[in-house]
Design a protein around this motif. Structure first.
Motif, short mmCIF file in Angstrom:
data_model
loop_
_atom_site.label_atom_id
_atom_site.label_comp_id
_atom_site.label_asym_id
_atom_site.label_seq_id
_atom_site.Cartn_x
_atom_site.Cartn_y
_atom_site.Cartn_z
N SER A 1 -13.08 105.68 -13.45
CA SER A 1 -13.53 105.21 -12.14
C SER A 1 -12.90 103.85 -11.84
CB SER A 1 -15.05 105.10 -12.11
OG SER A 1 -15.47 104.14 -13.06
N GLY A 2 -12.82 103.54 -10.56
CA GLY A 2 -12.24 102.27 -10.16
C GLY A 2 -10.74 102.38 -9.94
N MET A 3 -10.13 101.25 -9.69
CA MET A 3 -8.71 101.22 -9.36
C MET A 3 -7.88 100.54 -10.45
SD MET A 3 -8.38 102.72 -6.46
CE MET A 3 -6.81 102.18 -5.85
N TYR A 4 -8.43 100.36 -11.64
CA TYR A 4 -7.71 99.62 -12.69
C TYR A 4 -6.43 100.33 -13.11
CZ TYR A 4 -11.99 96.95 -13.01
OH TYR A 4 -13.06 96.16 -12.71
N VAL A 5 -6.49 101.62 -13.35
CA VAL A 5 -5.30 102.36 -13.78
C VAL A 5 -4.29 102.40 -12.65
CG1 VAL A 5 -4.43 104.59 -14.54
CG2 VAL A 5 -6.57 103.72 -15.45
N HIS A 6 -4.76 102.61 -11.43
CA HIS A 6 -3.87 102.65 -10.27
C HIS A 6 -3.12 101.33 -10.12
CE1 HIS A 6 -2.36 103.54 -6.26
NE2 HIS A 6 -2.75 102.32 -5.93
N GLU A 7 -3.83 100.23 -10.23
CA GLU A 7 -3.18 98.93 -10.08
C GLU A 7 -2.23 98.64 -11.25
OE1 GLU A 7 -3.15 97.04 -7.46
OE2 GLU A 7 -4.49 98.43 -6.44
N PHE A 8 -2.55 99.13 -12.45
CA PHE A 8 -1.70 98.90 -13.61
C PHE A 8 -0.36 99.62 -13.47
CE2 PHE A 8 -0.34 99.88 -17.98
CZ PHE A 8 -0.20 98.59 -18.45
N PHE B 1 -0.87 109.66 -15.59
CA PHE B 1 -1.42 108.36 -15.23
C PHE B 1 -0.63 107.69 -14.11
CE2 PHE B 1 -3.71 108.46 -19.32
CZ PHE B 1 -4.98 108.22 -18.81
N VAL B 2 0.68 107.87 -14.11
CA VAL B 2 1.48 107.26 -13.05
C VAL B 2 1.35 108.04 -11.75
CG1 VAL B 2 3.83 106.71 -12.33
CG2 VAL B 2 3.10 106.19 -14.63
N GLY B 3 1.32 109.36 -11.83
CA GLY B 3 1.40 110.15 -10.62
C GLY B 3 0.10 110.67 -10.04
N ALA B 4 -0.93 110.85 -10.86
CA ALA B 4 -2.10 111.55 -10.34
C ALA B 4 -3.42 110.85 -10.64
CB ALA B 4 -2.15 112.96 -10.92
N GLU B 5 -3.43 109.71 -11.27
CA GLU B 5 -4.69 109.05 -11.64
C GLU B 5 -5.26 108.30 -10.45
OE1 GLU B 5 -7.97 107.66 -13.41
OE2 GLU B 5 -6.73 109.25 -14.15
N GLN B 6 -5.79 109.05 -9.53
CA GLN B 6 -6.54 108.49 -8.41
C GLN B 6 -7.15 109.65 -7.65
OE1 GLN B 6 -3.64 106.36 -6.09
NE2 GLN B 6 -3.34 108.06 -4.72
N GLY B 7 -8.16 109.39 -6.94
CA GLY B 7 -8.77 110.42 -6.10
C GLY B 7 -9.57 111.44 -6.88
N ALA B 8 -9.42 112.73 -6.51
CA ALA B 8 -10.23 113.81 -7.06
C ALA B 8 -9.92 114.08 -8.53
CB ALA B 8 -10.02 115.09 -6.25
N THR B 9 -8.72 113.80 -8.99
CA THR B 9 -8.36 114.08 -10.38
C THR B 9 -8.55 112.87 -11.29
OG1 THR B 9 -6.06 113.49 -10.03
CG2 THR B 9 -6.68 115.79 -9.66
N SER B 10 -9.19 111.85 -10.81
CA SER B 10 -9.34 110.61 -11.56
C SER B 10 -10.24 110.78 -12.78
CB SER B 10 -9.92 109.52 -10.65
OG SER B 10 -10.07 108.32 -11.36
N ILE B 11 -9.78 110.31 -13.92
CA ILE B 11 -10.57 110.32 -15.14
C ILE B 11 -11.39 109.05 -15.25
CG2 ILE B 11 -10.44 110.29 -17.66
CD1 ILE B 11 -7.98 112.03 -17.47
#
Length: 75
Positions: free
Chosen positions: A55-62, A43-53
């Motif tokens: 949708s949206g930017m909520y986890v990225h911003e958290f 979740f900290v390192g890869a939760e964005q882009g093609a490997t995202s589980i």
């Protein structure tokens, strides 16, 4: 008082030997903690882009500040 019944030096309490912990009791907890750490790393390192589980930017911003603290680029 008899001189032979009192020790010439102070007697310290006996120290018990450490109790070994069986690997069978530690292994399930070690596996559980390892999986939780891998999940947190995902979740900290890869939760964005093609490997995202999610949708949206909520986890990225958290986890945004944690990403920078651990040296993961995100900008």
């Amino acid at each position: 008082m008899n001189a032979s019944s009192t020790p010439a030096f102070p007697v310290s309490p006996s120290l018990d030997a450490p109790v070994p912990i069986p690997v069978r009791e530690v292994l399930p907890w070690a596996v559980f903690i390892g999986l939780m750490l891998l999940l947190a790393l995902y979740f900290v390192g890869a939760e964005q882009g093609a490997t995202s589980i999610f949708s949206g930017m909520y986890v990225h911003e958290f986890v945004h500040d944690g990403r920078h603290l651990l040296g993961f680029p995100c900008h």
